[in-house]
Enzyme design. Structure first.
Site, PDB file in Angstrom:
ATOM      1  CE  LYS A 129      -4.279  -2.327   1.949  1.00  0.00           C
ATOM      2  NZ  LYS A 129      -3.687  -3.731   2.563  1.00  0.00           N
ATOM      3  NE  ARG A 130       5.875   0.520   0.880  1.00  0.00           N
ATOM      4  CZ  ARG A 130       6.297   0.017   1.880  1.00  0.00           C
ATOM      5  NH1 ARG A 130       5.185   0.142   3.181  1.00  0.00           N
ATOM      6  NH2 ARG A 130       7.138  -1.084   2.156  1.00  0.00           N
TER       7      ARG A 130
END
Length: 300
Positions: free
Chosen positions: A97-98
């Site tokens: 989840k960058r």
């Protein structure tokens, strides 16, 4: 030019089905397995789940945070897991989840999707909440390398709905001068989906039916609430792949996959984690087989 992620995903669906095993070694699960809550337990857990997955599914999804909590030694286990999964012919979706801008996002790309990335992954989960446009350079670089992304759109956690159902201006097209034509406001989740669909329509190769820009849509959600009811009813020319958490322990049934996603059911990656892991190390393989059978029933 390498094969696109969308092309390889379609091949995986045809050969191994649409089930994905989430590798989520959180502390409580390690304890349930009789393992120590340390790097040794982490390594044993990951190796066991990977071995049970090989030959049964075509996709795994390690949750990065459960490795990161052990620092560099945990990341070393994650590096090894990605390489072993690649060598076994599995697609690896790293759930990290960058999401950021500029050079920071470039650094994330190099870590997870770049040519010399220490962590092998075929696709990476991304957060669009600094603006979907901020992710487009990363997507372009990923597609050039045959990699994919899955962008958070409508997530299964209840806290996400406040933001993801908030209304933003819609766009119905582009005028003769290149300016967007404004449409009725739509939920944020629907705007993200529309953006990903447009990206796939432009970037997919000739004859490719599945794009490389995917969306995360929770299987437990009422998609109509997020402005995404059309996903289940209106087919796309190029399908946007859907990473669908929420099956199993979170409440959605694999047997209901066809009903939940309608015409889009053929493009979902049905992720299961705790429901196949909770029984302990000796039951993982059988649990995956059961999940596969239930999903096949749901997609029939």
């Amino acid at each position: 030019m390498p094969s696109s992620f969308g092309h390889r995903l379609a091949e995986t669906f045809a050969a191994k089905g649409q089930l994905c095993v989430g590798i989520d070694p959180h502390a409580a699960l390690l304890e349930e397995w009789g393992l120590s809550d340390d790097v040794r337990g982490l390594e044993t857990f990951s190796k066991t789940v990977l071995e049970a997955s090989v030959g049964r599914v075509g996709i795994i999804k390690p949750q990065v945070s459960f490795f990161e909590r052990f620092g560099s030694r945990g990341f070393a286990v994650l590096e090894q897991l990605g390489e072993q999964a690649r060598d076994a012919g599995l697609l690896v979706i790293m759930d990290a989840k960058r999401g950021d801008i500029g050079t920071t996002m470039e650094a994330y790309f190099e870590a997870w999707l770049g040519k010399s990335a220490p962590f092998y992954s075929d696709a990476l989960t991304l957060s669009p909440y600094l603006g979907l446009g901020s992710l487009k350079p990363t997507m372009a670089a990923a597609f050039e390398r045959g990699k994919g992304v899955f962008v958070l759109a409508a997530t299964s956690n209840p806290e996400g709905a406040v933001l993801q159902t908030a209304a933003v201006d819609g766009v119905s097209g582009i005028d003769d001068e290149g300016n967007p034509i404004q449409a009725e406001p739509i939920p944020v989740a629907a705007a993200i989906w529309a953006g990903l669909s447009q990206i796939n329509s432009v970037t997919a190769g000739a004859g490719e039916l599945i794009g490389s820009a995917g969306a995360v849509l929770g299987a437990t959600l009422n998609l109509n609430k997020f402005g995404l009811g059309s996903v289940t009813t209106l087919p796309e020319t190029v399908h946007t792949p859907i990473l669908a958490p929420g099956f199993g322990a979170q409440g959605a049934r694999l047997a209901d996959a066809g009903r939940l996603f309608g015409v889009a059911a053929g493009q979902i990656i049905a992720n299961v984690g705790r429901s196949v892991l909770a029984g302990g190390p000796h039951s993982v393989a059988a649990a995956i087989d059961e999940a596969n059978a239930e999903l096949a029933e749901g997609l029939a």
